[in-house]
Design a protein around this motif. Sequence first.
Motif, PDB file in Angstrom:
ATOM      1  N   VAL A 169       0.852  -1.188   0.000  1.00 30.79           N
ATOM      2  CA  VAL A 169       0.000   0.000   0.000  1.00 30.79           C
ATOM      3  C   VAL A 169       0.888   1.239   0.000  1.00 30.79           C
ATOM      4  N   CYS A 170       0.641   2.136  -0.961  1.00 30.18           N
ATOM      5  CA  CYS A 170       1.549   3.261  -1.209  1.00 30.18           C
ATOM      6  C   CYS A 170       0.998   4.567  -0.661  1.00 30.18           C
ATOM      7  N   GLU A 171       1.891   5.348  -0.071  1.00 28.95           N
ATOM      8  CA  GLU A 171       1.601   6.742   0.238  1.00 28.95           C
ATOM      9  C   GLU A 171       2.311   7.581  -0.808  1.00 28.95           C
ATOM     10  N   VAL A 172       1.547   8.428  -1.503  1.00 28.80           N
ATOM     11  CA  VAL A 172       2.073   9.220  -2.615  1.00 28.80           C
ATOM     12  C   VAL A 172       1.825  10.695  -2.318  1.00 28.80           C
ATOM     13  N   ASN A 173       2.840  11.551  -2.535  1.00 25.79           N
ATOM     14  CA  ASN A 173       2.669  12.973  -2.255  1.00 25.79           C
ATOM     15  C   ASN A 173       2.074  13.719  -3.452  1.00 25.79           C
ATOM     16  N   ASP A 174       1.927  15.040  -3.307  1.00 23.02           N
ATOM     17  CA  ASP A 174       1.296  15.844  -4.358  1.00 23.02           C
ATOM     18  C   ASP A 174       2.137  15.928  -5.626  1.00 23.02           C
ATOM     19  N   GLN A 175       3.434  15.602  -5.521  1.00 23.12           N
ATOM     20  CA  GLN A 175       4.322  15.608  -6.691  1.00 23.12           C
ATOM     21  C   GLN A 175       4.372  14.250  -7.379  1.00 23.12           C
ATOM     22  N   HIS A 176       3.429  13.364  -7.011  1.00 24.06           N
ATOM     23  CA  HIS A 176       3.336  12.012  -7.585  1.00 24.06           C
ATOM     24  C   HIS A 176       4.582  11.179  -7.250  1.00 24.06           C
TER      25      HIS A 176
END
Length: 304
Positions: A169-176
């Motif tokens: 399960v991935c946590e991705v920021n606003d910069q992808h």
Amino acid sequence: MEKPVLVIMAAGMGSRYGGLKQIDPIDSDGHIIIDFSLFDAKRAGFETVIFVIKKENEAIFKETIGNRMEGIMNVHYAFQDLYDLPDGYQVPHDRIKPWGTAHAIYCCRDYIKGPFAVINADDYYGVDSFQIIYDYLTTHQDDDKYRYTMVGYQIENTLTENGTVARGVCEVNDQHQLVQVIERTKIKKSGDGAAYEDGEEWIPLQKGTIVSMNLWGFSQSIIQEIGNGFEAFLDQGLKENPLKCEYFIPSVVSRLLDENQATVEVLTTPAKWYGVTYKEDKAEVANAISKMKDSGIYPQKLWG
């Protein structure tokens, strides 16, 4: 810049499925899931494939897929060997399980000279996934950091009706960019999303949650970094779970992210992922492939 190559991890026997599921045909022409991955990879631009297999499966693997591909792509074999360990380390008595996905890549070190993508042999990733990762690998290079990538899937597009699955399960920021991957070993469908087991509770995962299906893109630098962390993994794993501990790609990536040595751009796809985690999944995969052939996504005869 070296052209990207494709690494296909096919050394793991499917413990929940039973047997060598990577070479189980999914259509009437005897094609296996790897055929469709290779077809998609080749039309995306990949010209070389490295199969990671067990030495004892070499003959049947070549007969099933390798010999056929040698006239279509440049083919190499890397053997995931339990005894391929750093000096001073020994394989525990009764250990038969491979050392995991990071070790599978490490076993390719003699063949990898530039950027590469890596996939599981028994997963269907979709046409676009190979194109977007090939395009990334041909337009990005390491600079002050390692510039890695992965294709992220929406959780609801990766589940089976036939039991629980393990997903990163991935946590991705606003910069992808990837922040972290958390391995959840028991995930099931729940409403229009999913839920994972945590102790005696099931914790919901929202629809659209991004997960890793082991479609990664790396520069050659990851080989050295896997080697750098191998002894630390063994020191802990052999103490805590000597027969089943595994060295996973996300653990190496997570360390590099924590140390601010790398970035991982997450290339999201709405594609449906298919895999054969359980025997009962095969019918769904076969039906999906048949429909894609009928719609023209694939020719009826893949390789003419």
